[in-house]
Motif scaffolding. Structure first.
Motif, mmCIF file in Angstrom:
data_model
loop_
_atom_site.group_PDB
_atom_site.id
_atom_site.type_symbol
_atom_site.label_atom_id
_atom_site.label_comp_id
_atom_site.label_asym_id
_atom_site.label_seq_id
_atom_site.Cartn_x
_atom_site.Cartn_y
_atom_site.Cartn_z
ATOM 1 N N PHE A 106 39.325 32.720 34.690
ATOM 2 C CA PHE A 106 38.074 33.229 35.241
ATOM 3 C C PHE A 106 38.207 34.704 35.586
ATOM 4 O O PHE A 106 37.298 35.494 35.350
ATOM 5 C CB PHE A 106 37.681 32.439 36.484
ATOM 6 N N GLY A 107 39.359 35.088 36.141
ATOM 7 C CA GLY A 107 39.579 36.475 36.527
ATOM 8 C C GLY A 107 39.670 37.409 35.340
ATOM 9 O O GLY A 107 39.381 38.602 35.460
ATOM 10 N N ALA A 108 40.071 36.893 34.186
ATOM 11 C CA ALA A 108 40.249 37.733 33.006
ATOM 12 C C ALA A 108 38.936 38.065 32.314
ATOM 13 O O ALA A 108 38.922 38.801 31.334
ATOM 14 C CB ALA A 108 41.191 37.045 32.014
ATOM 15 N N THR A 109 37.834 37.531 32.813
ATOM 16 C CA THR A 109 36.518 37.838 32.257
ATOM 17 C C THR A 109 35.801 38.813 33.185
ATOM 18 O O THR A 109 36.138 38.916 34.373
ATOM 19 C CB THR A 109 35.656 36.567 32.120
ATOM 20 N N PRO A 110 34.798 39.526 32.694
ATOM 21 C CA PRO A 110 34.042 40.442 33.555
ATOM 22 C C PRO A 110 32.986 39.739 34.397
ATOM 23 O O PRO A 110 32.209 40.381 35.091
ATOM 24 C CB PRO A 110 33.387 41.394 32.540
ATOM 25 N N LEU A 111 32.949 38.414 34.352
ATOM 26 C CA LEU A 111 31.952 37.658 35.101
ATOM 27 C C LEU A 111 32.228 37.728 36.604
ATOM 28 O O LEU A 111 33.389 37.759 37.026
ATOM 29 C CB LEU A 111 31.948 36.192 34.655
ATOM 30 N N PRO A 112 31.196 37.745 37.452
ATOM 31 C CA PRO A 112 31.398 37.770 38.905
ATOM 32 C C PRO A 112 32.071 36.478 39.359
ATOM 33 O O PRO A 112 31.779 35.397 38.848
ATOM 34 C CB PRO A 112 29.974 37.912 39.466
ATOM 35 N N SER A 113 32.950 36.598 40.341
ATOM 36 C CA SER A 113 33.748 35.441 40.769
ATOM 37 C C SER A 113 33.354 34.911 42.142
ATOM 38 O O SER A 113 34.066 34.079 42.705
ATOM 39 C CB SER A 113 35.230 35.836 40.794
ATOM 40 N N ASN A 114 32.222 35.391 42.680
ATOM 41 C CA ASN A 114 31.856 34.955 44.035
ATOM 42 C C ASN A 114 31.673 33.441 44.126
ATOM 43 O O ASN A 114 32.169 32.802 45.055
ATOM 44 C CB ASN A 114 30.602 35.685 44.519
#
Length: 205
Positions: A106-114
């Motif tokens: 999940f962290g390796a994508t530019p998607l928000p992680s909130n």
């Protein structure tokens, strides 16, 4: 831009503090890669790898705070969803690299992680590997996004001329994802490999 100029005066420390604040907030914050790219475009003398590492550290610390805050709201979650979230939490705990792989991917994508860390908070996840995987994933993605920042950032702003609209759409998608995540019957999915859903009532209000 004034905010970026103010904090850029403190170099990496200022950027670190901004990333902590942005990642502690649950919603209505721009993606961290946009903030880091903006700092780099403002001051190209910054080292991209060091900037990514500072950003990833601030983001990880901010998400730790968000997870702890989210855990306080567990008492408002419906019993069925609460039990359901505990099941996926126990499943990841049983896997040696469950949390680290999930967080890294999940962290390796530019998607928000909130919403990911809100889910972790509701699940009462306590593994240190959550932050290790997330930090490495974010560092890699930040290096890539900063390096290609100008190429990526301009199309993003062209799509969302009203930046608040873009942020709201991203947060809306994240909220939808967490509702979907909490509504999956993880017991059936894990044991029977079948996708089933429980009632979409999340909050006990």
């Amino acid at each position: 831009m004034d905010i970026f100029e103010i904090f850029s005066e403190f170099s990496y420390l200022g950027i670190f503090l901004v990333l902590i604040g942005v990642n502690t907030a649950p919603i209505l914050m721009p993606p961290s890669w946009i903030i880091l790219t903006s700092f780099y475009l403002l001051d190209p003398s910054l080292n991209i790898v060091l900037l990514a590492m500072v950003g990833a550290t601030g983001a990880t610390l901010g998400r730790l705070f968000l997870k702890k805050i989210s855990g306080l709201f567990r008492k408002f979650v419906g019993e069925e969803q609460k039990s359901n979230l505990d099941i996926i939490g126990e499943y990841l705990n049983q896997k040696k690299y469950g949390y680290v792989i999930a967080s890294f991917l999940f962290g390796a994508t530019p998607l928000p992680s909130n919403m990911l860390f809100i889910a972790y908070g509701l699940m009462r996840a306590k593994s240190l590997s959550i932050y290790v995987g997330f930090w490495f994933g974010r560092t890699i993605s930040y290096v890539m996004m900063i390096y290609f920042g100008d190429t990526v950032l301009r199309p993003f702003f062209e799509i969302f001329e009203d930046r608040l609209t873009g942020i709201l759409l991203i947060d809306g998608a994240g909220i939808g994802a967490i509702i979907l995540f909490a509504s999956i019957n993880w017991t059936v999915l894990i044991t029977q490999k079948k996708l089933k859903f429980v009632k979409p009532k999340i909050w006990r209000i």
